[in-house]
Scaffold this motif. Sequence first.
Motif, short mmCIF file in Angstrom:
data_model
loop_
_atom_site.label_atom_id
_atom_site.label_comp_id
_atom_site.label_asym_id
_atom_site.label_seq_id
_atom_site.Cartn_x
_atom_site.Cartn_y
_atom_site.Cartn_z
N PRO A 189 0.83 -1.22 0.00
CA PRO A 189 0.00 0.00 0.00
C PRO A 189 0.86 1.26 0.00
CG PRO A 189 -0.87 -1.60 1.55
CD PRO A 189 0.44 -2.15 1.07
N PRO A 190 0.46 2.28 -0.78
CA PRO A 190 1.27 3.51 -0.90
C PRO A 190 1.63 4.15 0.43
CG PRO A 190 -0.46 3.50 -2.55
CD PRO A 190 -0.72 2.32 -1.66
N GLU A 191 0.70 4.13 1.39
CA GLU A 191 1.00 4.78 2.67
C GLU A 191 2.13 4.04 3.41
OE1 GLU A 191 -2.64 2.09 3.30
OE2 GLU A 191 -1.89 3.49 1.78
N GLU A 192 2.19 2.71 3.24
CA GLU A 192 3.28 1.95 3.86
C GLU A 192 4.61 2.22 3.17
OE1 GLU A 192 2.53 -2.21 4.46
OE2 GLU A 192 0.43 -1.88 5.02
N VAL A 193 4.55 2.38 1.84
CA VAL A 193 5.77 2.71 1.10
C VAL A 193 6.29 4.08 1.53
CG1 VAL A 193 6.76 3.17 -1.19
CG2 VAL A 193 5.12 1.29 -0.88
N ARG A 194 5.38 5.04 1.64
CA ARG A 194 5.79 6.39 2.07
C ARG A 194 6.42 6.35 3.46
NH1 ARG A 194 3.77 10.58 -0.97
NH2 ARG A 194 2.06 10.08 -2.41
N ALA A 195 5.83 5.56 4.36
CA ALA A 195 6.37 5.46 5.72
C ALA A 195 7.77 4.86 5.70
CB ALA A 195 5.43 4.63 6.60
N LEU A 196 7.96 3.83 4.88
CA LEU A 196 9.28 3.21 4.78
C LEU A 196 10.30 4.21 4.24
CD1 LEU A 196 10.15 -0.29 3.34
CD2 LEU A 196 11.38 1.73 2.55
N LEU A 197 9.94 4.92 3.18
CA LEU A 197 10.86 5.90 2.59
C LEU A 197 11.19 7.03 3.57
CD1 LEU A 197 9.32 6.15 -1.00
CD2 LEU A 197 11.36 4.87 -0.28
N ALA A 198 10.21 7.38 4.41
CA ALA A 198 10.45 8.42 5.41
C ALA A 198 11.45 7.95 6.45
CB ALA A 198 9.13 8.82 6.07
N ARG A 199 11.38 6.65 6.76
CA ARG A 199 12.31 6.11 7.76
C ARG A 199 13.72 5.98 7.20
NH1 ARG A 199 7.79 2.68 8.73
NH2 ARG A 199 8.72 1.00 7.48
N THR A 200 13.85 5.55 5.96
CA THR A 200 15.17 5.28 5.40
C THR A 200 15.81 6.51 4.77
OG1 THR A 200 14.30 4.68 3.22
CG2 THR A 200 14.49 2.91 4.86
N GLY A 201 14.98 7.47 4.35
CA GLY A 201 15.49 8.54 3.52
C GLY A 201 15.69 7.98 2.11
N MET A 202 16.02 8.83 1.16
CA MET A 202 16.21 8.36 -0.21
C MET A 202 17.53 8.92 -0.76
SD MET A 202 12.31 8.64 -1.71
CE MET A 202 12.68 7.62 -3.14
N PRO A 203 18.65 8.51 -0.17
CA PRO A 203 19.93 9.03 -0.65
C PRO A 203 20.21 8.59 -2.09
CG PRO A 203 20.26 7.18 0.84
CD PRO A 203 18.81 7.53 0.93
N THR A 206 19.44 7.77 -9.46
CA THR A 206 18.62 7.23 -8.36
C THR A 206 17.36 8.06 -8.18
OG1 THR A 206 20.64 6.54 -7.22
CG2 THR A 206 18.62 6.56 -5.93
N ILE A 207 16.24 7.39 -7.98
CA ILE A 207 14.98 8.09 -7.65
C ILE A 207 15.08 8.59 -6.22
CG2 ILE A 207 12.49 7.83 -7.39
CD1 ILE A 207 12.65 5.52 -9.43
N THR A 208 14.85 9.88 -6.02
CA THR A 208 15.05 10.46 -4.68
C THR A 208 13.80 11.15 -4.12
OG1 THR A 208 15.94 12.46 -5.70
CG2 THR A 208 17.53 10.79 -4.99
N THR A 209 12.63 10.92 -4.74
CA THR A 209 11.39 11.47 -4.20
C THR A 209 10.37 10.36 -4.05
OG1 THR A 209 10.36 11.96 -6.35
CG2 THR A 209 11.81 13.66 -5.40
N ALA A 210 9.52 10.47 -3.03
CA ALA A 210 8.49 9.46 -2.80
C ALA A 210 7.55 9.38 -4.00
CB ALA A 210 7.73 9.79 -1.53
N GLU A 211 7.18 10.54 -4.57
CA GLU A 211 6.27 10.54 -5.71
C GLU A 211 6.88 9.81 -6.90
OE1 GLU A 211 3.16 11.36 -5.67
OE2 GLU A 211 3.37 11.93 -3.56
N GLY A 212 8.18 10.07 -7.12
CA GLY A 212 8.86 9.40 -8.22
C GLY A 212 8.92 7.90 -8.02
N PHE A 213 9.14 7.47 -6.78
CA PHE A 213 9.24 6.04 -6.50
C PHE A 213 7.87 5.38 -6.63
CE2 PHE A 213 9.75 2.31 -3.65
CZ PHE A 213 10.79 1.70 -4.33
N LEU A 214 6.82 6.03 -6.14
CA LEU A 214 5.47 5.47 -6.26
C LEU A 214 5.07 5.35 -7.73
CD1 LEU A 214 3.71 7.30 -3.30
CD2 LEU A 214 4.15 4.84 -3.48
#
Length: 267
Positions: free
Chosen positions: A161-175, A181-189
């Motif tokens: 689910p997108p909300e779970e993906v967003r939460a994971l990305l918020a925890r890890t960051g997107m270096p 490399t995709i570095t935004t949540a919107e780009g990754f979704l």
Amino acid sequence: MPSSSASTTDAAKTPASGGVQSLERAFDLLERMADAGGEVGLSELSASSGLPLPTIHRLMRTLVACGYVRQQSNRRYALGPRLIRLGESSARLLGTWARPYLARLVEETGETANMALLDGDEIVYVAQVPSKHSMRMFTEVGRRVLPHSTGVGKALLAHTPPEEVRALLARTGMPAATEKTITTAEGFLAALETVRGAGYAVDDNEQEMGVRCVAVSVPDSPTAAAISISGPAGRVTEAVTERIVPVLQEVARDLSVALASTTPHQG
């Protein structure tokens, strides 16, 4: 190993599957804890499992005594360190079972084949069979990477689910591992939506420049798993990808059947 006070009640009851009910309930609680991020309160477990609090308390007390769960200072319960050894051994076995299928991938594609799992918020590689080319990709078994920069990460998260993906990305960051490399949540979704439509994921120079990776998830795997091939971008072209994807998907299906056959059937 300490005996449970539930042994004369829950353990004495045998569920329809022929197993021991208290064991089934204990493992269900462990999985619910893992799904909740590894730490929960008794009331949360009661609400999600439907079990009465006294039953949960008895089971948790036994799991704590065995070291599989620990009670925090805030009275909440967390997964315990003894599970690490079980998980590591299980991952090694999973990698061992997968190796013949990865070897088949190497034979049919000519490129290095990998198997990876989603462990918490990270991707961990559990098996690899290298290409026979002199120029080939090498990823150390046991290596951990973040999901957003990998093909296997996209394959594993595609149906989360997108909300779970967003939460994971918020925890890890997107270096950024590379300039691609995709570095935004919107780009990754958006990338995950593409994966769902195509049935496979691509890492196009996103983890390492000059390297392309094609990945698919293993359907119905007992734990979330993906397999991939990786090689120099000059060899793993878009045209070659079209030929590789059906092979990856077929091997993933066959591996899924093999993994299911290692699990005793109930009934």
